[in-house]
Design an enzyme around this catalytic site. Sequence first.
Site, PDB file in Angstrom:
ATOM      1  N   ARG A  18      -4.066 -10.069   4.531  1.00  0.00           N
ATOM      2  CA  ARG A  18      -4.292 -10.152   3.087  1.00  0.00           C
ATOM      3  C   ARG A  18      -3.037  -9.629   2.392  1.00  0.00           C
ATOM      4  NH1 ARG A  18      -6.021  -6.764  -0.915  1.00  0.00           N
ATOM      5  NH2 ARG A  18      -7.424  -7.604  -2.491  1.00  0.00           N
TER       6      ARG A  18
ATOM      7  N   LYS B 202       0.815  -1.215   0.000  1.00  0.00           N
ATOM      8  CA  LYS B 202       0.000   0.000   0.000  1.00  0.00           C
ATOM      9  C   LYS B 202       0.850   1.267   0.000  1.00  0.00           C
ATOM     10  CE  LYS B 202      -4.450  -1.820   1.075  1.00  0.00           C
ATOM     11  NZ  LYS B 202      -5.583  -1.995   1.976  1.00  0.00           N
TER      12      LYS B 202
END
Length: 282
Positions: free
Chosen positions: A260, A226
Amino acid sequence: MVATDDVLDCNGRTLALTRSAIMGVLNVTPDSFSDGGRSLNSVDAVPHALEMAEAGADIIDVGGESTRPGAMQVSAQQEIDRVIPVIEALHSELAIPISIDTSKPEVMITAVAAGAGFINDVRALREAGAIEAAAKLAVPVCLMHMLGEPRTMQNAPAYHDVVAEVGVFLEARRTACVEAGIDARHIVLDPGFGFGKTVEHNLQLLRDLSALAPLGTPLLVGLSRKSMLKALLGLEVDERLHGSVALALIAVQNGARIVRVHDVAPTCQAIRLWERVAAGPQ
Ligand code: 7PM
């Protein structure tokens, strides 16, 4: 506090939460940002998923809609055309559960019929018909927090107290799901890192993750590749492996039960080592 089972029944396949579980990301979108175009279609996606399972993934998350800010909207039929062949192939070639990453009830229904056993919804079952569909399908669901919509969520997100507000939202969605007939033991919550959050918000949520755990429900966390890794370390997408492993490990240490991730093997190694240390003398 709601009692949680240590295993989730995912449409006949078991996801054990007795130790941290690794969810491998399988994007089946032409515009997915972080897998270098590796998983564009079912031909490439299936071997990639098998590789993740071999590397230690406990569940594979199959997604056909990009939630990237500014990404194209996808119809239910387009999503179905992308994900169903992949889910069918994985259901026959793998023994681990398959998650469908969608907000659309039609996609949930078709995916579970094809063998999916877990629903990952970044909109927390707020789309019309989604909560009813999920209740009827009776598979575990992940409810994620997002401030606003993907298109606009990163436009100056603001909170008075990000941890408290995310907690209130997740608790409210969990209550709505239980009232709609979803088994409380089938609910997983996710603070939604990067979804309407600044870097400081993400850091505060990661620091105080355990404050969301008393909700009594397993936490799923997605930090892999991210953009906070760009903001904090200046890393481009293809340089974010080491930072992603560190963030996944911090998340597990702070109470995450499912992570995840794109890079299953290195994440799995780090987490299994930490679990052995945390377990104490054997
Ligand atoms: C662009 C921006 C592309 C963000 C992809 C993403 C999560 C998720 C995603 C998460 C759960 C990504 C995200 N993130 N589902 N789906 N939790 N439950 O980085 O954090 O993969 S999409």
